[in-house]
Design a protein around this motif. Structure first.
Motif, PDB file in Angstrom:
ATOM      1  N   GLY A  66      15.083 -26.753  59.755  1.00 31.01           N
ATOM      2  CA  GLY A  66      14.226 -27.925  59.937  1.00 31.01           C
ATOM      3  C   GLY A  66      13.247 -27.764  61.083  1.00 31.01           C
ATOM      4  O   GLY A  66      12.491 -28.681  61.389  1.00 31.01           O
ATOM      5  N   ALA A  67      13.260 -26.609  61.745  1.00 30.23           N
ATOM      6  CA  ALA A  67      12.360 -26.372  62.875  1.00 30.23           C
ATOM      7  C   ALA A  67      10.925 -26.245  62.379  1.00 30.23           C
ATOM      8  O   ALA A  67      10.660 -25.678  61.326  1.00 30.23           O
ATOM      9  CB  ALA A  67      12.768 -25.101  63.603  1.00 30.23           C
ATOM     10  N   GLU A  68       9.991 -26.776  63.171  1.00 29.39           N
ATOM     11  CA  GLU A  68       8.577 -26.691  62.826  1.00 29.39           C
ATOM     12  C   GLU A  68       8.079 -25.268  63.084  1.00 29.39           C
ATOM     13  O   GLU A  68       8.428 -24.647  64.088  1.00 29.39           O
ATOM     14  CB  GLU A  68       7.783 -27.686  63.650  1.00 29.39           C
ATOM     15  CG  GLU A  68       6.411 -27.943  63.106  1.00 29.39           C
ATOM     16  CD  GLU A  68       5.727 -29.105  63.801  1.00 29.39           C
ATOM     17  OE1 GLU A  68       5.211 -28.880  64.905  1.00 29.39           O
ATOM     18  OE2 GLU A  68       5.719 -30.213  63.239  1.00 29.39           O
ATOM     19  N   VAL A  69       7.258 -24.759  62.159  1.00 30.89           N
ATOM     20  CA  VAL A  69       6.740 -23.393  62.239  1.00 30.89           C
ATOM     21  C   VAL A  69       5.221 -23.437  62.092  1.00 30.89           C
ATOM     22  O   VAL A  69       4.698 -24.176  61.260  1.00 30.89           O
ATOM     23  CB  VAL A  69       7.346 -22.530  61.102  1.00 30.89           C
ATOM     24  CG1 VAL A  69       6.789 -21.126  61.132  1.00 30.89           C
ATOM     25  CG2 VAL A  69       8.849 -22.512  61.171  1.00 30.89           C
ATOM     26  N   ASP A  70       4.532 -22.656  62.926  1.00 31.50           N
ATOM     27  CA  ASP A  70       3.081 -22.532  62.794  1.00 31.50           C
ATOM     28  C   ASP A  70       2.772 -21.507  61.707  1.00 31.50           C
ATOM     29  O   ASP A  70       3.276 -20.385  61.734  1.00 31.50           O
ATOM     30  CB  ASP A  70       2.445 -22.075  64.106  1.00 31.50           C
ATOM     31  CG  ASP A  70       2.476 -23.163  65.171  1.00 31.50           C
ATOM     32  OD1 ASP A  70       2.377 -24.346  64.798  1.00 31.50           O
ATOM     33  OD2 ASP A  70       2.594 -22.819  66.358  1.00 31.50           O
ATOM     34  N   ILE A  71       1.932 -21.903  60.750  1.00 28.56           N
ATOM     35  CA  ILE A  71       1.481 -20.994  59.703  1.00 28.56           C
ATOM     36  C   ILE A  71       0.034 -20.632  60.040  1.00 28.56           C
ATOM     37  O   ILE A  71      -0.823 -21.513  60.088  1.00 28.56           O
ATOM     38  CB  ILE A  71       1.580 -21.648  58.314  1.00 28.56           C
ATOM     39  CG1 ILE A  71       3.032 -22.054  58.035  1.00 28.56           C
ATOM     40  CG2 ILE A  71       1.054 -20.703  57.238  1.00 28.56           C
ATOM     41  CD1 ILE A  71       3.211 -22.913  56.803  1.00 28.56           C
ATOM     42  N   PRO A  72      -0.250 -19.350  60.308  1.00 28.36           N
ATOM     43  CA  PRO A  72      -1.605 -18.969  60.743  1.00 28.36           C
ATOM     44  C   PRO A  72      -2.635 -19.075  59.625  1.00 28.36           C
ATOM     45  O   PRO A  72      -2.301 -19.040  58.438  1.00 28.36           O
ATOM     46  CB  PRO A  72      -1.436 -17.510  61.178  1.00 28.36           C
ATOM     47  CG  PRO A  72      -0.240 -17.025  60.428  1.00 28.36           C
ATOM     48  CD  PRO A  72       0.656 -18.214  60.228  1.00 28.36           C
ATOM     49  N   ALA A  73      -3.888 -19.202  60.011  1.00 27.86           N
ATOM     50  CA  ALA A  73      -4.995 -19.201  59.050  1.00 27.86           C
ATOM     51  C   ALA A  73      -5.086 -17.824  58.414  1.00 27.86           C
ATOM     52  O   ALA A  73      -4.743 -16.817  59.029  1.00 27.86           O
ATOM     53  CB  ALA A  73      -6.300 -19.533  59.764  1.00 27.86           C
ATOM     54  N   ARG A  74      -5.530 -17.792  57.164  1.00 23.91           N
ATOM     55  CA  ARG A  74      -5.652 -16.506  56.484  1.00 23.91           C
ATOM     56  C   ARG A  74      -6.577 -16.631  55.287  1.00 23.91           C
ATOM     57  O   ARG A  74      -6.873 -17.726  54.819  1.00 23.91           O
ATOM     58  CB  ARG A  74      -4.289 -15.984  56.058  1.00 23.91           C
ATOM     59  CG  ARG A  74      -3.586 -16.877  55.048  1.00 23.91           C
ATOM     60  CD  ARG A  74      -2.144 -16.422  54.864  1.00 23.91           C
ATOM     61  NE  ARG A  74      -1.412 -17.296  53.990  1.00 23.91           N
ATOM     62  CZ  ARG A  74      -0.839 -18.440  54.328  1.00 23.91           C
ATOM     63  NH1 ARG A  74      -0.947 -18.875  55.559  1.00 23.91           N
ATOM     64  NH2 ARG A  74      -0.184 -19.159  53.465  1.00 23.91           N
ATOM     65  N   ASN A  75      -7.015 -15.484  54.799  1.00 19.69           N
ATOM     66  CA  ASN A  75      -7.808 -15.426  53.579  1.00 19.69           C
ATOM     67  C   ASN A  75      -6.877 -15.117  52.419  1.00 19.69           C
ATOM     68  O   ASN A  75      -5.943 -14.317  52.553  1.00 19.69           O
ATOM     69  CB  ASN A  75      -8.889 -14.353  53.683  1.00 19.69           C
ATOM     70  CG  ASN A  75      -9.942 -14.726  54.692  1.00 19.69           C
ATOM     71  OD1 ASN A  75     -10.287 -15.880  54.840  1.00 19.69           O
ATOM     72  ND2 ASN A  75     -10.454 -13.743  55.405  1.00 19.69           N
ATOM     73  N   VAL A  76      -7.124 -15.750  51.286  1.00 21.16           N
ATOM     74  CA  VAL A  76      -6.300 -15.525  50.102  1.00 21.16           C
ATOM     75  C   VAL A  76      -7.195 -15.217  48.911  1.00 21.16           C
ATOM     76  O   VAL A  76      -8.338 -15.662  48.839  1.00 21.16           O
ATOM     77  CB  VAL A  76      -5.402 -16.751  49.787  1.00 21.16           C
ATOM     78  CG1 VAL A  76      -4.372 -16.957  50.879  1.00 21.16           C
ATOM     79  CG2 VAL A  76      -6.219 -18.006  49.587  1.00 21.16           C
ATOM     80  N   ALA A  77      -6.657 -14.437  47.978  1.00 22.26           N
ATOM     81  CA  ALA A  77      -7.381 -14.094  46.758  1.00 22.26           C
ATOM     82  C   ALA A  77      -7.135 -15.180  45.714  1.00 22.26           C
ATOM     83  O   ALA A  77      -6.027 -15.697  45.595  1.00 22.26           O
ATOM     84  CB  ALA A  77      -6.920 -12.749  46.234  1.00 22.26           C
ATOM     85  N   LYS A  78      -8.183 -15.524  44.973  1.00 22.15           N
ATOM     86  CA  LYS A  78      -8.062 -16.481  43.886  1.00 22.15           C
ATOM     87  C   LYS A  78      -8.679 -15.884  42.629  1.00 22.15           C
ATOM     88  O   LYS A  78      -9.592 -15.065  42.713  1.00 22.15           O
ATOM     89  CB  LYS A  78      -8.781 -17.785  44.230  1.00 22.15           C
ATOM     90  CG  LYS A  78      -8.100 -18.570  45.324  1.00 22.15           C
ATOM     91  CD  LYS A  78      -8.663 -19.959  45.426  1.00 22.15           C
ATOM     92  CE  LYS A  78      -7.837 -20.749  46.423  1.00 22.15           C
ATOM     93  NZ  LYS A  78      -8.218 -22.143  46.452  1.00 22.15           N
ATOM     94  N   PHE A  79      -8.170 -16.315  41.477  1.00 24.83           N
ATOM     95  CA  PHE A  79      -8.704 -15.869  40.202  1.00 24.83           C
ATOM     96  C   PHE A  79      -8.939 -17.089  39.332  1.00 24.83           C
ATOM     97  O   PHE A  79      -8.070 -17.948  39.200  1.00 24.83           O
ATOM     98  CB  PHE A  79      -7.736 -14.912  39.501  1.00 24.83           C
ATOM     99  CG  PHE A  79      -8.199 -14.525  38.121  1.00 24.83           C
ATOM    100  CD1 PHE A  79      -9.255 -13.637  37.959  1.00 24.83           C
ATOM    101  CD2 PHE A  79      -7.606 -15.054  36.989  1.00 24.83           C
ATOM    102  CE1 PHE A  79      -9.696 -13.283  36.693  1.00 24.83           C
ATOM    103  CE2 PHE A  79      -8.034 -14.707  35.723  1.00 24.83           C
ATOM    104  CZ  PHE A  79      -9.084 -13.820  35.573  1.00 24.83           C
ATOM    105  N   ALA A  80     -10.128 -17.165  38.762  1.00 24.42           N
ATOM    106  CA  ALA A  80     -10.460 -18.231  37.812  1.00 24.42           C
ATOM    107  C   ALA A  80     -10.805 -17.568  36.483  1.00 24.42           C
ATOM    108  O   ALA A  80     -11.755 -16.783  36.409  1.00 24.42           O
ATOM    109  CB  ALA A  80     -11.646 -19.046  38.314  1.00 24.42           C
ATOM    110  N   PRO A  81     -10.016 -17.821  35.446  1.00 28.31           N
ATOM    111  CA  PRO A  81     -10.283 -17.172  34.160  1.00 28.31           C
ATOM    112  C   PRO A  81     -11.608 -17.641  33.557  1.00 28.31           C
ATOM    113  O   PRO A  81     -11.999 -18.793  33.711  1.00 28.31           O
ATOM    114  CB  PRO A  81      -9.101 -17.588  33.288  1.00 28.31           C
ATOM    115  CG  PRO A  81      -8.565 -18.818  33.927  1.00 28.31           C
ATOM    116  CD  PRO A  81      -8.877 -18.721  35.383  1.00 28.31           C
ATOM    117  N   GLY A  82     -12.270 -16.726  32.856  1.00 30.33           N
ATOM    118  CA  GLY A  82     -13.517 -17.045  32.178  1.00 30.33           C
ATOM    119  C   GLY A  82     -13.265 -17.582  30.780  1.00 30.33           C
ATOM    120  O   GLY A  82     -12.137 -17.557  30.266  1.00 30.33           O
ATOM    121  N   LYS A  83     -14.315 -18.042  30.144  1.00 33.47           N
ATOM    122  CA  LYS A  83     -14.198 -18.648  28.815  1.00 33.47           C
ATOM    123  C   LYS A  83     -13.626 -17.668  27.793  1.00 33.47           C
ATOM    124  O   LYS A  83     -12.783 -18.032  26.982  1.00 33.47           O
ATOM    125  CB  LYS A  83     -15.551 -19.160  28.348  1.00 33.47           C
ATOM    126  CG  LYS A  83     -15.493 -19.893  27.014  1.00 33.47           C
ATOM    127  CD  LYS A  83     -16.834 -20.462  26.633  1.00 33.47           C
ATOM    128  CE  LYS A  83     -16.882 -21.225  25.350  1.00 33.47           C
ATOM    129  NZ  LYS A  83     -15.828 -21.084  24.394  1.00 33.47           N
TER     130      LYS A  83
END
Length: 93
Positions: A66-83
Motif C-alpha cells: 500500500g506504499a505510495e510509489v513515484d512512477i517516472p515520466a516516460r515515452n511509450v509506443a502506440k499503434f493505431a490500426p489502419g482501415k
C-alpha cells in the motif's frame, strides 16, 4: 506469430533465403526503432500507424504494502490500426 515464424513467412512470400529474410526483418525493426527513438511516427498506409506518446510522471501504489510509489515520466509506443487491417480482421462488415 513469433519472430522465427515471421521470418519464415517473409522468406516464403518474397522468395528469399531464410538468412536474407532474417536480415530484412531485422533491418525493418531496426529502422522502426531508430525512427521512433527520434520521436517520428511511422505510417504504413492500409496497415496502421506507430507513434510515440509521452506519459507524464504519476503516483502509484504498491499493491502488497500500500506504499505510495513515484512512477517516472516516460515515452511509450502506440499503434493505431489502419482501415485495411481493420477490414481484414472483420470480413463482411
Amino acid at each position: 506469430m513469433n519472430k522465427n515464424e515471421l521470418v519464415a513467412a517473409v522468406a516464403e512470400k518474397a522468395s528469399l533465403s531464410k538468412q536474407d529474410a532474417v536480415g530484412a526483418v531485422d533491418a525493418v525493426f531496426e529502422a522502426m526503432q531508430e525512427a521512433m527513438a527520434k520521436g517520428d511516427d511511422i505510417r504504413l498506409v492500409g496497415f496502421g500507424t506507430f507513434s510515440v506518446s509521452h506519459r507524464a510522471a504519476s503516483k502509484g501504489r504498491n499493491p502488497s504494502t500500500g506504499a505510495e510509489v513515484d512512477i517516472p515520466a516516460r515515452n511509450v509506443a502506440k499503434f493505431a490500426p489502419g482501415k485495411g487491417l481493420k477490414d481484414s480482421l472483420n470480413p463482411g462488415k
